[in-house]
Design an enzyme around this catalytic site. Sequence first.
Site, mmCIF file in Angstrom:
data_model
loop_
_atom_site.group_PDB
_atom_site.id
_atom_site.type_symbol
_atom_site.label_atom_id
_atom_site.label_comp_id
_atom_site.label_asym_id
_atom_site.label_seq_id
_atom_site.Cartn_x
_atom_site.Cartn_y
_atom_site.Cartn_z
ATOM 1 N N LYS A 132 -3.700 3.871 1.721
ATOM 2 C CA LYS A 132 -2.504 3.374 1.045
ATOM 3 C C LYS A 132 -2.622 1.872 0.792
ATOM 4 O O LYS A 132 -2.429 1.412 -0.348
ATOM 5 C CB LYS A 132 -1.255 3.652 1.885
ATOM 6 N N ASP A 179 2.992 6.416 -0.160
ATOM 7 C CA ASP A 179 3.855 6.058 0.959
ATOM 8 C C ASP A 179 4.894 7.152 1.151
ATOM 9 O O ASP A 179 4.814 8.223 0.540
ATOM 10 C CB ASP A 179 4.483 4.677 0.748
#
Length: 237
Positions: free
Chosen positions: A131, A149
Amino acid sequence: MTTSAAARPPLALLRRARRTNRELAVVHPDARCELDFGSPLELLVATVLSAQTTDVRVNAVTPTLFARYPDAAAYAGADREELEEILRPTGFFRAKARSVVGLGQALVERYDGEVPRSLDALVRLPGVGRKTANVVLGDAFGVPGLTVDTHFGRLVRRLGWTTEEDPVRVEAAVADLVERREWTRLSHRLIFHGRRVCHARTPACGACPVARWCDSAGIGESDPDRAAALVRTSGPR
């Protein structure tokens, strides 16, 4: 990040996903990374600090942090107590200070203090996962990436794009639905929409511009007026 021809998503789903992305581009033309940064290193550090806190809190400490530690060597040689005190408002400040120092040391030792431009190199850095790496690649270097996320994952499952829970599997599924050039922008649009409209507890379904293409439309507030009252103009960030 693509599947075999035999496992390609149905054409109807692909068209629906791309139509949804286009509509979100109209609804959220200002969708962007909400962390303040001026360089790849600043974005990398800010993203590491954003774990389990809000962008607002990170943005509150980074002006002081970036002024005090202008490069990777400064982080590598940081006084731990001083760094912890600066990072205290972000929560988990001791662990984050340890990560930032380790990050600075790794950048100095492996990359002459520069942030690498590849996913494989980034995820080998302390405290950096896919991420964080995709945030840096997309927003600092212009390399398309999907930032999975909690908002992103929640929305793509609600939209019916995937049933996967694992972030890597979610990333792979969505990568097959939307053009690669759109990956970074799509990430920002979904995160914006999740923060403002498609809330975790009570989504504002009656005020959602993409409800017609959403498998979960109606799970939240369906009355248009009450739903509109749930829509936020910013955050929570």
